[in-house]
Design a protein around this motif. Structure first.
Motif, mmCIF file in Angstrom:
data_model
loop_
_atom_site.group_PDB
_atom_site.id
_atom_site.type_symbol
_atom_site.label_atom_id
_atom_site.label_comp_id
_atom_site.label_asym_id
_atom_site.label_seq_id
_atom_site.Cartn_x
_atom_site.Cartn_y
_atom_site.Cartn_z
ATOM 1 N N LEU A 33 0.850 -1.181 0.000
ATOM 2 C CA LEU A 33 0.000 0.000 0.000
ATOM 3 C C LEU A 33 0.892 1.240 0.000
ATOM 4 N N SER A 34 0.459 2.289 -0.652
ATOM 5 C CA SER A 34 1.253 3.510 -0.716
ATOM 6 C C SER A 34 1.247 4.223 0.640
ATOM 7 N N LYS A 35 2.274 5.065 0.840
ATOM 8 C CA LYS A 35 2.346 5.833 2.085
ATOM 9 C C LYS A 35 1.133 6.744 2.234
ATOM 10 N N MET A 36 0.641 7.258 1.112
ATOM 11 C CA MET A 36 -0.521 8.133 1.153
ATOM 12 C C MET A 36 -1.739 7.394 1.695
ATOM 13 N N VAL A 37 -1.999 6.213 1.167
ATOM 14 C CA VAL A 37 -3.148 5.421 1.609
ATOM 15 C C VAL A 37 -2.977 4.993 3.063
ATOM 16 N N ILE A 38 -1.760 4.612 3.434
ATOM 17 C CA ILE A 38 -1.482 4.213 4.821
ATOM 18 C C ILE A 38 -1.782 5.363 5.773
ATOM 19 N N GLY A 39 -1.321 6.557 5.417
ATOM 20 C CA GLY A 39 -1.520 7.710 6.286
ATOM 21 C C GLY A 39 -2.965 8.128 6.413
ATOM 22 N N LEU A 40 -3.698 8.060 5.298
ATOM 23 C CA LEU A 40 -5.082 8.528 5.303
ATOM 24 C C LEU A 40 -6.060 7.516 5.891
ATOM 25 N N THR A 41 -5.724 6.238 5.849
ATOM 26 C CA THR A 41 -6.687 5.211 6.278
ATOM 27 C C THR A 41 -6.180 4.358 7.440
ATOM 28 N N VAL A 42 -5.100 3.624 7.214
ATOM 29 C CA VAL A 42 -4.624 2.661 8.212
ATOM 30 C C VAL A 42 -4.272 3.337 9.533
ATOM 31 N N VAL A 43 -3.463 4.399 9.466
ATOM 32 C CA VAL A 43 -3.057 5.093 10.693
ATOM 33 C C VAL A 43 -4.255 5.722 11.389
ATOM 34 N N SER A 44 -5.170 6.288 10.602
ATOM 35 C CA SER A 44 -6.351 6.921 11.199
ATOM 36 C C SER A 44 -7.198 5.915 11.962
ATOM 37 N N PHE A 45 -7.408 4.726 11.356
ATOM 38 C CA PHE A 45 -8.178 3.691 12.046
ATOM 39 C C PHE A 45 -7.442 3.213 13.297
ATOM 40 N N ALA A 46 -6.130 2.992 13.180
ATOM 41 C CA ALA A 46 -5.354 2.463 14.299
ATOM 42 C C ALA A 46 -5.323 3.429 15.482
ATOM 43 N N THR A 47 -5.215 4.735 15.207
ATOM 44 C CA THR A 47 -5.165 5.706 16.301
ATOM 45 C C THR A 47 -6.529 5.900 16.947
ATOM 46 N N SER A 48 -7.586 5.429 16.301
ATOM 47 C CA SER A 48 -8.922 5.484 16.902
ATOM 48 C C SER A 48 -9.231 4.229 17.718
ATOM 49 N N ALA A 49 -8.297 3.280 17.742
ATOM 50 C CA ALA A 49 -8.517 2.018 18.451
ATOM 51 C C ALA A 49 -8.801 2.195 19.943
ATOM 52 N N PRO A 50 -8.067 3.071 20.667
ATOM 53 C CA PRO A 50 -8.387 3.239 22.094
ATOM 54 C C PRO A 50 -9.828 3.682 22.327
ATOM 55 N N GLU A 51 -10.277 4.701 21.565
ATOM 56 C CA GLU A 51 -11.664 5.155 21.698
ATOM 57 C C GLU A 51 -12.646 4.037 21.363
ATOM 58 N N LEU A 52 -12.338 3.269 20.320
ATOM 59 C CA LEU A 52 -13.228 2.188 19.902
ATOM 60 C C LEU A 52 -13.356 1.120 20.977
ATOM 61 N N LEU A 53 -12.225 0.674 21.520
ATOM 62 C CA LEU A 53 -12.257 -0.389 22.534
ATOM 63 C C LEU A 53 -12.971 0.060 23.796
ATOM 64 N N VAL A 54 -12.717 1.298 24.226
ATOM 65 C CA VAL A 54 -13.369 1.823 25.433
ATOM 66 C C VAL A 54 -14.869 1.952 25.206
ATOM 67 N N SER A 55 -15.267 2.511 24.067
ATOM 68 C CA SER A 55 -16.697 2.695 23.770
ATOM 69 C C SER A 55 -17.413 1.357 23.652
ATOM 70 N N LEU A 56 -16.781 0.405 22.979
ATOM 71 C CA LEU A 56 -17.388 -0.910 22.791
ATOM 72 C C LEU A 56 -17.532 -1.642 24.115
ATOM 73 N N GLN A 57 -16.475 -1.610 24.930
ATOM 74 C CA GLN A 57 -16.514 -2.274 26.228
ATOM 75 C C GLN A 57 -17.599 -1.672 27.106
ATOM 76 N N ALA A 58 -17.691 -0.343 27.106
ATOM 77 C CA ALA A 58 -18.703 0.330 27.937
ATOM 78 C C ALA A 58 -20.111 -0.002 27.455
ATOM 79 N N ALA A 59 -20.321 -0.001 26.142
ATOM 80 C CA ALA A 59 -21.655 -0.302 25.600
ATOM 81 C C ALA A 59 -22.063 -1.734 25.917
ATOM 82 N N LEU A 60 -21.128 -2.662 25.785
ATOM 83 C CA LEU A 60 -21.424 -4.069 26.082
ATOM 84 C C LEU A 60 -21.734 -4.273 27.564
ATOM 85 N N ASP A 61 -21.120 -3.440 28.416
ATOM 86 C CA ASP A 61 -21.377 -3.533 29.856
ATOM 87 C C ASP A 61 -22.657 -2.808 30.260
ATOM 88 N N GLY A 62 -23.311 -2.165 29.289
ATOM 89 C CA GLY A 62 -24.562 -1.476 29.582
ATOM 90 C C GLY A 62 -24.387 -0.032 29.992
#
Length: 317
Positions: A33-62
């Protein structure tokens, strides 16, 4: 113990997020994958992982309030805290293309979130899918615009470490496992600690999530931005922060809602805090043009940071 759980959770989320970004970028290079695509997509998704895991865990716990508070608080913190402090340290220039694309998209996603919540006080699975679909459309146009603006890859996304292209598959797998485990347990400890801390302080889960948890999950962006500003580097851009806000709403809340619908429990979400979210998004327009065009100077940074302090004060008041 609640404070210990919160601190431990934050540390694990920062560590897990870093390992996930490195493994994702390394794997992306392996897939050519090109550096451009990596920067615009892969890195953006990966840096949102903490928010995603916390939100998902909290929602599953009610605890849906923690899910919403985490995203709303993180988006406000990205502008008021991260952008404010960065501008105080070093004046930031604004790309002319910013107000033509990224800023309007962020405002639209913020308004869409308000309308979805206002409608029936819940983000349903279908609405979650709608947010994810809108994110895919945004990414498509983002990549298309980047290709037209920069026909060559040379010098693009300098913040991406080229050395990761030589990473072995074994290291990538190890980093991925470390990142996944750290993120999982980090989200567990943070949600557990936040609930206990809210109970001990006599405030709502939402109040803790929109402040403590939101700031915690924004630590990577804050650290990177402040370090870059102190070094007088241009590694931090306004577009990247705004892109993070778009990903938080579309991917974090979208994916969480697809797995389990997110309900509005705390009335302050719709009565005040969602308007703070929209307000911080809209204020960037006049700040970007007055009195000096296309520049976020030190006094504008102080204004953003002061507004964020008022927001935090009102949450606990």
């Amino acid at each position: 113990m609640s404070v210990f759980y919160v601190l431990l959770g934050l540390v694990l989320l920062v560590v897990g997020g870093e390992f996930l970004v490195r493994s994702s970028v390394g794997l992306s290079f392996k897939l050519n994958l090109s550096k451009m695509v990596i920067g615009l997509t892969v890195v953006s998704f990966a840096t949102s992982a903490p928010e995603l895991l916390v939100s998902l865990q909290a929602a599953l716990d009610g605890f849906s309030d923690i899910s919403l508070g985490n995203v709303i608080g993180s988006n406000i913190a990205n502008i008021g805290l991260v952008l404010g402090l960065t501008a105080i340290i070093s004046t930031l220039g604004i790309d002319h293309d910013f107000f033509r694309f990224n800023w309007p998209v962020m405002v639209l996603f913020s308004l869409a979130l308000y309308l979805i919540l206002k409608n029936d006080h819940v983000i349903s699975r279908s609405e979650g899918l709608g947010l994810l679909g809108a994110l895919c459309v945004y990414l498509y146009f983002l990549i298309q615009r980047a290709r037209k603006a920069r026909p060559t890859e040379e010098g693009q996304n300098d913040e991406i470490d080229d050395g990761l292209s030589k990473t072995s598959y074994f290291k990538i797998v190890v980093w991925l496992i470390i990142g996944a485990v750290a993120l999982y347990f980090g989200s567990e400890f943070l949600v557990k600690g936040a609930k206990e801390l809210a109970s001990a302080l006599g405030v709502s889960d939402y109040a803790i999530s929109v402040t403590v948890i939101a700031i915690g999950t924004s630590v990577p962006e804050l650290a990177a931005s402040v370090i870059a500003a102190l070094k007088k580097e241009k590694a931090i851009s306004l577009g990247n922060l705004i892109g993070s806000n778009i990903f938080n709403i579309a991917s974090v809340l979208g994916l969480t809602a697809v797995i389990t619908p997110i309900n509005v429990i705390d009335p302050s979400i719709l009565s005040t805090n969602i308007f703070w979210l929209i307000g911080f998004a809209l204020i960037l327009l006049p700040l970007g043009f007055l009195p000096i065009k296309m520049e976020l100077s030190r006094w504008k940074g102080f204004l953003l940071f002061a507004a964020y302090c008022v927001f935090i004060g009102l949450i606990f008041a």
